[in-house]
Motif scaffolding. Structure first.
Motif, PDB file in Angstrom:
ATOM      1  N   LEU A 398      90.416  47.341  64.826  1.00 48.26           N
ATOM      2  CA  LEU A 398      90.330  47.261  66.050  1.00 48.26           C
ATOM      3  C   LEU A 398      90.401  45.657  65.734  1.00 48.26           C
ATOM      4  CD1 LEU A 398      86.750  48.479  67.728  1.00 48.26           C
ATOM      5  CD2 LEU A 398      88.919  48.408  68.962  1.00 48.26           C
ATOM      6  N   GLY A 399      91.876  44.871  66.821  1.00 51.38           N
ATOM      7  CA  GLY A 399      91.750  43.746  67.026  1.00 51.38           C
ATOM      8  C   GLY A 399      93.143  43.227  65.209  1.00 51.38           C
ATOM      9  N   PRO A 400      94.491  43.915  65.681  1.00 52.44           N
ATOM     10  CA  PRO A 400      94.768  44.528  67.158  1.00 52.44           C
ATOM     11  C   PRO A 400      94.122  46.234  66.393  1.00 52.44           C
ATOM     12  CG  PRO A 400      96.865  44.095  65.913  1.00 52.44           C
ATOM     13  CD  PRO A 400      95.145  43.727  64.731  1.00 52.44           C
ATOM     14  N   TYR A 401      94.586  46.788  67.569  1.00 52.31           N
ATOM     15  CA  TYR A 401      94.503  48.346  67.814  1.00 52.31           C
ATOM     16  C   TYR A 401      95.498  49.221  66.848  1.00 52.31           C
ATOM     17  CZ  TYR A 401      93.578  53.315  69.105  1.00 52.31           C
ATOM     18  OH  TYR A 401      93.717  54.619  68.592  1.00 52.31           O
ATOM     19  N   GLU A 402      94.949  49.963  66.125  1.00 52.69           N
ATOM     20  CA  GLU A 402      95.566  50.748  65.060  1.00 52.69           C
ATOM     21  C   GLU A 402      95.168  52.031  64.616  1.00 52.69           C
ATOM     22  OE1 GLU A 402      98.102  50.678  61.315  1.00 52.69           O
ATOM     23  OE2 GLU A 402      96.446  49.226  61.625  1.00 52.69           O
ATOM     24  N   GLN A 403      95.743  53.044  65.697  1.00 53.66           N
ATOM     25  CA  GLN A 403      94.737  54.190  64.876  1.00 53.66           C
ATOM     26  C   GLN A 403      95.551  54.369  63.710  1.00 53.66           C
ATOM     27  OE1 GLN A 403      93.857  56.270  67.926  1.00 53.66           O
ATOM     28  NE2 GLN A 403      93.002  56.958  65.839  1.00 53.66           N
ATOM     29  N   LEU A 404      94.844  54.973  62.980  1.00 55.51           N
ATOM     30  CA  LEU A 404      94.826  55.400  61.633  1.00 55.51           C
ATOM     31  C   LEU A 404      94.790  57.523  61.608  1.00 55.51           C
ATOM     32  CD1 LEU A 404      92.772  52.795  59.591  1.00 55.51           C
ATOM     33  CD2 LEU A 404      95.132  52.796  60.305  1.00 55.51           C
ATOM     34  N   LEU A 405      93.855  57.887  62.090  1.00 60.88           N
ATOM     35  CA  LEU A 405      93.660  59.745  62.635  1.00 60.88           C
ATOM     36  C   LEU A 405      93.404  59.639  63.628  1.00 60.88           C
ATOM     37  CD1 LEU A 405      93.003  61.634  60.764  1.00 60.88           C
ATOM     38  CD2 LEU A 405      90.744  60.844  60.163  1.00 60.88           C
ATOM     39  N   GLU A 406      94.052  61.001  63.725  1.00 59.55           N
ATOM     40  CA  GLU A 406      93.795  61.682  65.234  1.00 59.55           C
ATOM     41  C   GLU A 406      93.466  62.794  64.967  1.00 59.55           C
ATOM     42  OE1 GLU A 406      91.986  62.068  68.821  1.00 59.55           O
ATOM     43  OE2 GLU A 406      91.535  60.536  67.780  1.00 59.55           O
ATOM     44  N   ASP A 407      92.436  63.493  65.014  1.00 56.62           N
ATOM     45  CA  ASP A 407      93.046  65.150  63.993  1.00 56.62           C
ATOM     46  C   ASP A 407      92.201  65.913  64.360  1.00 56.62           C
ATOM     47  OD1 ASP A 407      94.479  67.298  61.782  1.00 56.62           O
ATOM     48  OD2 ASP A 407      91.890  67.728  61.993  1.00 56.62           O
ATOM     49  N   ARG A 408      91.875  67.041  65.866  1.00 57.31           N
ATOM     50  CA  ARG A 408      91.143  68.177  66.434  1.00 57.31           C
ATOM     51  C   ARG A 408      91.906  69.467  66.312  1.00 57.31           C
ATOM     52  NH1 ARG A 408      90.388  64.658  71.047  1.00 57.31           N
ATOM     53  NH2 ARG A 408      91.330  62.883  71.589  1.00 57.31           N
ATOM     54  N   ARG A 409      90.767  70.121  65.788  1.00 52.46           N
ATOM     55  CA  ARG A 409      90.770  71.123  65.444  1.00 52.46           C
ATOM     56  C   ARG A 409      89.364  71.900  66.142  1.00 52.46           C
ATOM     57  NH1 ARG A 409      94.692  71.837  60.997  1.00 52.46           N
ATOM     58  NH2 ARG A 409      95.459  69.368  60.770  1.00 52.46           N
ATOM     59  N   LYS A 410      89.628  73.435  65.819  1.00 51.09           N
ATOM     60  CA  LYS A 410      89.337  74.516  66.239  1.00 51.09           C
ATOM     61  C   LYS A 410      88.939  74.986  65.796  1.00 51.09           C
ATOM     62  CE  LYS A 410      89.566  73.782  71.183  1.00 51.09           C
ATOM     63  NZ  LYS A 410      90.304  74.147  72.558  1.00 51.09           N
ATOM     64  N   GLY A 411      87.922  76.320  65.643  1.00 53.19           N
ATOM     65  CA  GLY A 411      88.187  77.898  64.818  1.00 53.19           C
ATOM     66  C   GLY A 411      86.921  78.871  65.772  1.00 53.19           C
ATOM     67  N   ASP A 412      86.513  79.564  64.560  1.00 56.36           N
ATOM     68  CA  ASP A 412      85.391  80.907  65.149  1.00 56.36           C
ATOM     69  C   ASP A 412      85.285  80.884  64.052  1.00 56.36           C
ATOM     70  OD1 ASP A 412      86.390  81.111  67.659  1.00 56.36           O
ATOM     71  OD2 ASP A 412      88.280  81.170  67.215  1.00 56.36           O
ATOM     72  N   ARG A 413      84.309  81.885  63.451  1.00 59.18           N
ATOM     73  CA  ARG A 413      83.201  82.792  62.422  1.00 59.18           C
ATOM     74  C   ARG A 413      82.441  83.517  63.257  1.00 59.18           C
ATOM     75  NH1 ARG A 413      78.437  81.784  61.019  1.00 59.18           N
ATOM     76  NH2 ARG A 413      77.004  80.289  61.968  1.00 59.18           N
ATOM     77  N   SER A 414      82.548  84.783  62.294  1.00 61.04           N
ATOM     78  CA  SER A 414      81.494  86.417  62.635  1.00 61.04           C
ATOM     79  C   SER A 414      81.225  86.711  61.243  1.00 61.04           C
ATOM     80  CB  SER A 414      82.610  86.967  63.202  1.00 61.04           C
ATOM     81  OG  SER A 414      83.685  87.453  62.695  1.00 61.04           O
ATOM     82  N   GLY A 415      80.250  87.448  61.297  1.00 57.94           N
ATOM     83  CA  GLY A 415      79.590  87.891  60.738  1.00 57.94           C
ATOM     84  C   GLY A 415      78.954  89.326  61.002  1.00 57.94           C
ATOM     85  N   VAL A 416      78.942  90.401  60.119  1.00 62.03           N
ATOM     86  CA  VAL A 416      78.412  91.440  60.734  1.00 62.03           C
ATOM     87  C   VAL A 416      77.388  91.446  59.072  1.00 62.03           C
ATOM     88  CG1 VAL A 416      79.482  92.630  62.341  1.00 62.03           C
ATOM     89  CG2 VAL A 416      80.334  93.316  59.683  1.00 62.03           C
ATOM     90  N   PHE A 417      76.051  91.957  59.045  1.00 64.81           N
ATOM     91  CA  PHE A 417      75.484  92.245  57.942  1.00 64.81           C
ATOM     92  C   PHE A 417      74.246  93.797  57.991  1.00 64.81           C
ATOM     93  CE2 PHE A 417      73.154  89.644  60.743  1.00 64.81           C
ATOM     94  CZ  PHE A 417      72.188  89.599  60.241  1.00 64.81           C
ATOM     95  N   LEU A 418      74.069  94.158  56.980  1.00 62.49           N
ATOM     96  CA  LEU A 418      73.151  95.325  56.532  1.00 62.49           C
ATOM     97  C   LEU A 418      72.034  94.804  55.105  1.00 62.49           C
ATOM     98  CD1 LEU A 418      72.751  98.060  58.064  1.00 62.49           C
ATOM     99  CD2 LEU A 418      74.317  98.810  56.226  1.00 62.49           C
TER     100      LEU A 418
END
Length: 683
Positions: A398-418
């Motif tokens: 800020l002062g002035p505004y400067e974008q240094l990082l903009e990272d957008r992610r999604k993900g999935d995880r799943s598991g089965v167990f016995l």
């Protein structure tokens, strides 16, 4: 050397060692109260915390609980791990204000603090840049690690007021065979109180050193038809102390003191309801913490701060479908938001405000069946899916505004167990489990675990355990990148660990027990934050391998007049391939806890001693230290009122924790002596 252990501290070390190897048990044998052994299935954890704390150890070990080690009902003594349970009475006796305070009392664990967050180490491992992502934190069985940092929040930023905790289950060792990623070093399950345990309205107020003050209000209700609910809200604030850092002292310019910048403010809300096999719960916490250390290149003695907000909610059902078939199912949702605001000089030495943060949100479903229809077998089979809907990170000036990082992610995880608990004979039990997980980030992982438990005689049990676990690199380690500060490491692979542990448990009598654990860990691809040679920016990398081996001795005893004693000694050695001791890896840990009633004062008095040996920093060493805490509490001075007085770091020990590459300091001094008074009134 930053500090060294003094002769005055040597005596506590020798005293703790004598406790661990059994000198004190022999001395105290005549004081133990004779208590008859429980009938099978006699005791369960439906008891109140006071009743649970008063149980003899033999009966406590026979408790039938749904342990965090296996997800099905079994006794603590038969769990495939050296399970430790801390009760609400322990929390009250020792005045633990955070989950970190409680965990620091356990064998083999140690806690560090950088004046912003608390970090948990186990058996010689706590790497710089680790946000407790190698432990899985559950709250009433709900995963609490967020989807950006995979952080287990155990300090003042934690989700729960400790007054709402019924018990804490700690399961050391790998837990991926049951829970998947993050359960490398252990699983922590925090069980909250029911409305019946806090029946009616209750108000609490706290005041202490360095401007500490807090308040809590709760209301619990339980009806004859089994309906139970609890509502609670709390607020805490601490102004903090002025802190001196020699690294920032500049004669004639700055005296190296950060003034009024160590403040901590947190607000929490909790709700819980249950009827029959159904339960609902939700929790929210919002914390703002001043950061006085000038970490990550921030301007020293400027009003830098972080803000953490987190929330979880769940709806669950547990009940019997058929004879010998039980179902447990849960839907859950979680969110965590982080904001770090700091002042940084730019290339022209002009001060600019930098804002760093993330938004994490996840939701999922889990279900498992427990089958007891087959003779000598207890089988659990299940699965879960989780959607990491937000794994967003950002950074801007800020002062002035400067974008240094903009990272957008999604993900999935799943598991089965016995998992199968197979009783081979009356004194021989085999616990075997296997889980397969699929993660959209790193692919599939198999996690087996096998434990053989033999009751050699009525007093002695031997457990032989082999297990594996893994941890997926989190979004912060892989994708966070700000020019000149930190670079991304998208090629990181999962950490993997294989462990072997031999546990001897001996019940000395109905009121005392001793345990010895011998362990060996081997890790591959350990992720560590380092400064890149040449550029000086932070980077995460997979270290080739690391090993740890050691022994933990623990002893616990109850006495006829209410005295409870617990002591432990851990000796450990870790190696990450270098010829020197790894950073922040103590070779010895000693713990001592005792609580005793004082009838003349109508109170209980408790003392704890925690000793940690020397640890290496980036370029030097911190000295060994011992810290003592003293607490006195009473529920009988006034009607419906509990009063407690706690003195933390009672002898004002000067000690520090290794700081890591994000700090100018080699080590950061811990909190000096503080005093806190607490008043709880029930309406």
């Amino acid at each position: 050397m930053i500090a060294s252990i003094s002769p005055a501290l040597a005596a506590p070390w020798r005293f703790a060692f004598l406790l661990a190897v059994g000198t004190l048990p022999a001395w105290a044998a005549g004081m133990a109260a004779p208590v008859s052994a429980p009938e099978p299935g006699q005791a369960t954890l439906d008891s109140s915390s006071e009743e649970l704390a008063s149980l003899p150890l033999e009966q406590l070990m026979a408790l039938q609980v749904v342990t965090s080690a296996s997800r099905f009902q079994q006794s603590i003594a038969e769990a495939p791990s050296a399970v430790v349970v801390l009760t609400a009475q322990d929390i009250r006796d020792f005045g633990w204000r955070t989950l970190a305070d409680a965990l620091a009392s356990l064998p083999g664990l140690y806690v560090t603090n950088d004046r912003n967050y608390s970090y948990l180490g186990a058996r010689g491992f706590l790497r710089p840049g680790d946000y407790d992502s190698r432990f899985l934190l559950l709250v009433d069985g709900v995963r609490n690690n967020d989807s950006v940092y995979d952080q287990a929040s155990i300090g003042s930023e934690g989700l729960l007021d400790m007054d709402l905790v019924e018990r804490i289950e700690y399961v050391p060792g790998p837990g991926s065979a049951v829970y998947g990623s993050n359960a490398l070093f252990g699983v922590i399950n925090v069980i909250t109180k029911a409305g019946s345990a806090m029946a009616g309205a209750q108000a609490a107020a706290t005041a202490g050193s360095y401007g500490e003050r807090g308040a809590r209000f709760s209301y619990g209700w339980h009806s004859q038809d089994g309906t139970d609910w609890l509502l609670a809200a709390s607020s805490q604030r601490r102004d903090g102390q002025d802190l001196y850092y020699a690294e920032y002292e500049q004669p004639g310019v700055h005296d190296g003191v950060a003034r009024g910048l160590d403040d901590d403010r947190v607000k929490r809300v909790f709700a819980k309801a249950a009827r029959g096999g159904w339960s609902l719960s939700a929790a929210y916490a919002d914390r703002v913490k001043g950061v006085p250390t000038g970490s990550f290149g921030a301007q020293f003695n400027a009003p830098n701060y972080t803000r953490d907000a987190q929330a979880i909610a769940k709806a669950a059902y547990a009940g019997q479908l058929y004879d010998g078939v039980e179902l447990a199912a849960m839907a859950y949702w979680g969110r965590a938001d982080y904001l770090g605001v700091g002042s940084y000089p730019d290339a022209a030495d002009i001060m600019r405000i930098n804002v760093d943060g993330d938004h994490a949100m996840w939701y999922g479903l889990s279900a498992h069946l427990t089958l007891t229809r087959f003779q000598d077998h207890k089988i659990v089979a299940g699965g879960e899916v989780q959607r990491n809907a937000r794994r967003d990170q950002f950074n801007f000036n800020l002062g002035p505004y400067e974008q240094l990082l903009e990272d957008r992610r999604k993900g999935d995880r799943s598991g089965v167990f016995l998992e199968d608990e197979w009783r081979l004979s009356p004194g021989l039990l085999l616990n075997a489990g296997l889980r397969y997980d699929s993660d959209s980030n790193v692919g599939g992982q198999f996690s087996p675990r096998v434990a053989l438990m033999a009751q050699v005689d009525p007093a002695d049990t031997v457990k032989l355990i082999y297990g594996t676990a893994y941890r997926v690199p989190n979004a912060y380690e892989q994708y966070y990148a700000v020019a000149g500060v930190q670079q991304a490491s998208p090629g990181l692979s999962a950490e993997k660990i294989s462990t072997r542990e031999l546990i001897f448990e001996r019940r000395l009598d109905a009121s005392s027990m001793a345990r010895l654990s011998l362990f060996r860990y081997r890790m591959r691809g350990l992720i560590t934050q380092e400064l890149e040679a040449g550029s000086g920016v932070l980077v995460f990398a997979n270290v080739d391998h690391a090993t740890a081996m050691g022994a933990e001795a623990a002893y616990e005893r109850q006495f006829e007049r209410g005295l409870r004693l617990r002591a432990s000694l851990a000796v450990q050695h870790s190696d990450d391939g270098g010829k020197v001791q790894p950073v922040n890896s103590p070779r010895r840990l000693a713990k001592f806890n005792a609580a005793v009633p004082v009838p003349a004062l109508r109170a209980r008095v408790a003392a704890e001693l925690q000793c940690v040996s020397a640890r290496r920093t980036e370029h030097a060493y911190t000295g060994g230290h011992c810290v003592s805490n003293l607490t006195a509490s009473s529920t009988r001075l006034l009607p419906r009122t509990e009063v407690s007085l706690a003195l933390y770091n009672a002898f004002d020990a000067r000690y520090a924790d290794p700081a890591g590459p994000a700090f100018v300091q080699e080590a950061l001094e811990r909190q000096s002596r503080t005093l806190a008074v607490k008043l709880v009134f029930g309406f």
